[in-house]
Design a protein around this motif. Structure first.
Motif, PDB file in Angstrom:
ATOM      1  N   LEU A 165       0.837  -1.190   0.000  1.00 38.74           N
ATOM      2  CA  LEU A 165       0.000   0.000   0.000  1.00 38.74           C
ATOM      3  C   LEU A 165       0.876   1.245   0.000  1.00 38.74           C
ATOM      4  CD1 LEU A 165      -2.699  -1.005   2.651  1.00 38.74           C
ATOM      5  CD2 LEU A 165      -2.823  -1.250   0.164  1.00 38.74           C
ATOM      6  N   GLY A 166       0.327   2.330  -0.552  1.00 38.55           N
ATOM      7  CA  GLY A 166       1.012   3.614  -0.538  1.00 38.55           C
ATOM      8  C   GLY A 166      -0.004   4.723  -0.389  1.00 38.55           C
ATOM      9  N   LYS A 167       0.447   5.944  -0.589  1.00 43.21           N
ATOM     10  CA  LYS A 167      -0.471   7.084  -0.460  1.00 43.21           C
ATOM     11  C   LYS A 167      -0.628   7.831  -1.785  1.00 43.21           C
ATOM     12  CE  LYS A 167      -0.548   7.767   4.488  1.00 43.21           C
ATOM     13  NZ  LYS A 167      -0.524   8.761   5.588  1.00 43.21           N
ATOM     14  N   ASP A 168       0.320   8.696  -2.112  1.00 47.75           N
ATOM     15  CA  ASP A 168       0.151   9.522  -3.312  1.00 47.75           C
ATOM     16  C   ASP A 168       1.126   9.194  -4.433  1.00 47.75           C
ATOM     17  OD1 ASP A 168      -2.041  11.207  -2.456  1.00 47.75           O
ATOM     18  OD2 ASP A 168      -0.630  12.126  -1.057  1.00 47.75           O
ATOM     19  N   GLN A 169       1.972   8.183  -4.218  1.00 52.60           N
ATOM     20  CA  GLN A 169       2.933   7.796  -5.252  1.00 52.60           C
ATOM     21  C   GLN A 169       2.527   6.444  -5.849  1.00 52.60           C
ATOM     22  OE1 GLN A 169       4.168   8.939  -2.077  1.00 52.60           O
ATOM     23  NE2 GLN A 169       4.158  10.948  -3.068  1.00 52.60           N
ATOM     24  N   LEU A 170       2.676   6.312  -7.144  1.00 47.95           N
ATOM     25  CA  LEU A 170       2.359   5.061  -7.833  1.00 47.95           C
ATOM     26  C   LEU A 170       3.213   3.929  -7.270  1.00 47.95           C
ATOM     27  CD1 LEU A 170       0.609   4.144 -10.391  1.00 47.95           C
ATOM     28  CD2 LEU A 170       2.784   4.217 -11.625  1.00 47.95           C
ATOM     29  N   VAL A 171       2.574   2.827  -6.906  1.00 47.24           N
ATOM     30  CA  VAL A 171       3.301   1.661  -6.398  1.00 47.24           C
ATOM     31  C   VAL A 171       3.717   0.786  -7.587  1.00 47.24           C
ATOM     32  CG1 VAL A 171       3.176  -0.413  -4.966  1.00 47.24           C
ATOM     33  CG2 VAL A 171       2.053   1.695  -4.211  1.00 47.24           C
ATOM     34  N   ALA A 172       5.011   0.566  -7.727  1.00 48.85           N
ATOM     35  CA  ALA A 172       5.533  -0.224  -8.843  1.00 48.85           C
ATOM     36  C   ALA A 172       6.613  -1.168  -8.323  1.00 48.85           C
ATOM     37  CB  ALA A 172       6.104   0.685  -9.922  1.00 48.85           C
ATOM     38  N   ASP A 173       6.883  -2.240  -9.098  1.00 47.93           N
ATOM     39  CA  ASP A 173       7.927  -3.183  -8.694  1.00 47.93           C
ATOM     40  C   ASP A 173       9.289  -2.706  -9.186  1.00 47.93           C
ATOM     41  OD1 ASP A 173       8.113  -3.839 -11.409  1.00 47.93           O
ATOM     42  OD2 ASP A 173       6.968  -5.700 -11.203  1.00 47.93           O
ATOM     43  N   ALA A 174      10.302  -3.528  -8.967  1.00 47.52           N
ATOM     44  CA  ALA A 174      11.676  -3.134  -9.305  1.00 47.52           C
ATOM     45  C   ALA A 174      11.871  -2.904 -10.795  1.00 47.52           C
ATOM     46  CB  ALA A 174      12.647  -4.211  -8.809  1.00 47.52           C
ATOM     47  N   GLN A 175      11.017  -3.518 -11.611  1.00 48.19           N
ATOM     48  CA  GLN A 175      11.100  -3.334 -13.066  1.00 48.19           C
ATOM     49  C   GLN A 175      10.240  -2.165 -13.551  1.00 48.19           C
ATOM     50  OE1 GLN A 175      10.627  -6.620 -11.695  1.00 48.19           O
ATOM     51  NE2 GLN A 175      12.871  -6.653 -11.776  1.00 48.19           N
ATOM     52  N   GLY A 176       9.574  -1.484 -12.634  1.00 46.60           N
ATOM     53  CA  GLY A 176       8.745  -0.348 -12.997  1.00 46.60           C
ATOM     54  C   GLY A 176       7.317  -0.710 -13.353  1.00 46.60           C
ATOM     55  N   ASN A 177       6.957  -1.981 -13.183  1.00 47.51           N
ATOM     56  CA  ASN A 177       5.587  -2.400 -13.480  1.00 47.51           C
ATOM     57  C   ASN A 177       4.657  -2.066 -12.320  1.00 47.51           C
ATOM     58  OD1 ASN A 177       6.305  -3.726 -15.987  1.00 47.51           O
ATOM     59  ND2 ASN A 177       7.270  -5.298 -14.705  1.00 47.51           N
ATOM     60  N   SER A 178       3.513  -1.494 -12.646  1.00 47.61           N
ATOM     61  CA  SER A 178       2.530  -1.127 -11.625  1.00 47.61           C
ATOM     62  C   SER A 178       1.233  -1.846 -11.948  1.00 47.61           C
ATOM     63  CB  SER A 178       2.306   0.390 -11.611  1.00 47.61           C
ATOM     64  OG  SER A 178       1.279   0.741 -10.700  1.00 47.61           O
ATOM     65  N   ARG A 179       0.891  -2.846 -11.122  1.00 50.59           N
ATOM     66  CA  ARG A 179      -0.311  -3.609 -11.394  1.00 50.59           C
ATOM     67  C   ARG A 179      -0.910  -4.146 -10.100  1.00 50.59           C
ATOM     68  NH1 ARG A 179       0.549  -9.075 -11.263  1.00 50.59           N
ATOM     69  NH2 ARG A 179      -1.448  -9.389 -12.323  1.00 50.59           N
ATOM     70  N   ILE A 180      -2.211  -4.444 -10.156  1.00 53.92           N
ATOM     71  CA  ILE A 180      -2.920  -5.081  -9.059  1.00 53.92           C
ATOM     72  C   ILE A 180      -4.130  -5.811  -9.635  1.00 53.92           C
ATOM     73  CG2 ILE A 180      -4.460  -3.153  -8.490  1.00 53.92           C
ATOM     74  CD1 ILE A 180      -2.699  -5.434  -5.927  1.00 53.92           C
ATOM     75  N   SER A 181      -4.452  -6.936  -9.056  1.00 59.81           N
ATOM     76  CA  SER A 181      -5.662  -7.632  -9.501  1.00 59.81           C
ATOM     77  C   SER A 181      -6.884  -7.005  -8.851  1.00 59.81           C
ATOM     78  CB  SER A 181      -5.595  -9.125  -9.143  1.00 59.81           C
ATOM     79  OG  SER A 181      -5.732  -9.319  -7.741  1.00 59.81           O
ATOM     80  N   LEU A 182      -8.027  -7.133  -9.513  1.00 59.24           N
ATOM     81  CA  LEU A 182      -9.278  -6.660  -8.936  1.00 59.24           C
ATOM     82  C   LEU A 182      -9.550  -7.363  -7.610  1.00 59.24           C
ATOM     83  CD1 LEU A 182     -11.457  -6.772 -12.183  1.00 59.24           C
ATOM     84  CD2 LEU A 182     -10.611  -4.711 -11.064  1.00 59.24           C
ATOM     85  N   GLU A 183      -9.180  -8.634  -7.540  1.00 59.52           N
ATOM     86  CA  GLU A 183      -9.430  -9.425  -6.342  1.00 59.52           C
ATOM     87  C   GLU A 183      -8.621  -8.932  -5.142  1.00 59.52           C
ATOM     88  OE1 GLU A 183     -10.733 -11.654  -9.873  1.00 59.52           O
ATOM     89  OE2 GLU A 183      -8.909 -10.536  -9.410  1.00 59.52           O
ATOM     90  N   ASP A 184      -7.349  -8.612  -5.350  1.00 60.15           N
ATOM     91  CA  ASP A 184      -6.535  -8.108  -4.239  1.00 60.15           C
ATOM     92  C   ASP A 184      -6.915  -6.678  -3.871  1.00 60.15           C
ATOM     93  OD1 ASP A 184      -5.136 -10.394  -3.657  1.00 60.15           O
ATOM     94  OD2 ASP A 184      -3.426  -9.920  -4.950  1.00 60.15           O
ATOM     95  N   TYR A 185      -7.321  -5.901  -4.863  1.00 53.17           N
ATOM     96  CA  TYR A 185      -7.826  -4.557  -4.582  1.00 53.17           C
ATOM     97  C   TYR A 185      -9.031  -4.646  -3.640  1.00 53.17           C
ATOM     98  CZ  TYR A 185      -9.886   0.072  -5.553  1.00 53.17           C
ATOM     99  OH  TYR A 185     -10.423   1.335  -5.437  1.00 53.17           O
ATOM    100  N   ALA A 186      -9.930  -5.593  -3.906  1.00 50.03           N
ATOM    101  CA  ALA A 186     -11.124  -5.760  -3.074  1.00 50.03           C
ATOM    102  C   ALA A 186     -10.746  -6.114  -1.642  1.00 50.03           C
ATOM    103  CB  ALA A 186     -12.041  -6.820  -3.670  1.00 50.03           C
ATOM    104  N   ILE A 187      -9.728  -6.948  -1.477  1.00 43.94           N
ATOM    105  CA  ILE A 187      -9.266  -7.288  -0.130  1.00 43.94           C
ATOM    106  C   ILE A 187      -8.848  -6.019   0.616  1.00 43.94           C
ATOM    107  CG2 ILE A 187      -7.434  -8.401   1.213  1.00 43.94           C
ATOM    108  CD1 ILE A 187      -7.294 -10.567  -0.889  1.00 43.94           C
ATOM    109  N   ALA A 188      -8.019  -5.211  -0.016  1.00 46.48           N
ATOM    110  CA  ALA A 188      -7.495  -4.012   0.643  1.00 46.48           C
ATOM    111  C   ALA A 188      -8.597  -3.005   0.936  1.00 46.48           C
ATOM    112  CB  ALA A 188      -6.413  -3.377  -0.224  1.00 46.48           C
TER     113      ALA A 188
END
Length: 207
Positions: A165-188
């Protein structure tokens, strides 16, 4: 918890509905066409066009989740909808509003949003601009709100329960990919409902 869910027939809304039900919350699903909702789900009809009707629909709710998606050819409809939801919540009582937001208002560099960076594909600029205005509307309101931005790529996938989780900055992995599944979004999102950490602010998610 009594939760009123708008946009329950959409891709995100369906996952949020399932997650809320799995955790034992009482959900009232609201849609323009309730016949499209799963059988057995408490449902109401509302097109979000009238403040008084919205206030009546959400009466008694502890929280309102808005997964409303505007028409692709008139994305600014989400602004009027948000204004009416804010007014209805103020009128109906003290329900909390959580909005399924967009990623483009997140920063990809200090002071530079994804929208302002010029890297957003053209077809997404209209909805991104509208959703940035939604966040501004919420910030100037007096209600208890939370705006939940997904990662840049927000698609159906696995329910892993593993994310950041983050606040105002895009969360991305070490390769710069920023993604989330709808299912994990629902959990959060349901986690935030159950144990509030981001009242009157935006937060985001990613792998």
């Amino acid at each position: 918890m009594n939760v009123t869910l708008y946009g329950a027939t959409g891709k995100t809304g369906q996952r949020i509905l399932k997650e809320l039900q799995a955790r034992g919350h009482h959900v009232t699903a609201v849609a323009r066409d309730p016949s499209k909702l799963p059988a057995g789900v408490p449902a109401k009809q509302d097109d979000l066009s009238d403040v008084d009707r919205i206030a009546a629909t959400i009466a008694g709710a502890d929280a309102v989740v808005s997964a409303y998606a505007p028409p692709a050819d008139d994305t600014d409809q989400v602004l009027g909808v948000t204004e009416r939801q804010i007014a209805a919540i103020a009128k109906a009582g003290h329900a909390r509003l959580i909005v399924v937001g967009g990623a483009a208002s997140l920063e990809v560099a200090p002071g530079v949003t994804l929208l302002a960076s010029g890297h957003l594909p053209a077809p997404w600029v209209a909805i991104a601009t509208s959703h940035s205005k939604v966040l501004d509307l919420l910030k100037t309101s007096s209600i208890d709100w939370t705006y939940f931005s997904p990662a840049a790529f927000f698609e159906p996938g696995e329910r892993t329960g593993k994310f950041r989780l983050g606040k105002d900055q895009l969360v991305a992995d070490a390769q710069g990919n920023s993604r989330i599944s709808l299912e994990d979004y629902a959990i959060a999102l349901v986690d935030e409902l159950e144990k509030p950490q981001h009242r009157r602010e935006r937060f985001t998610i990613g792998y």
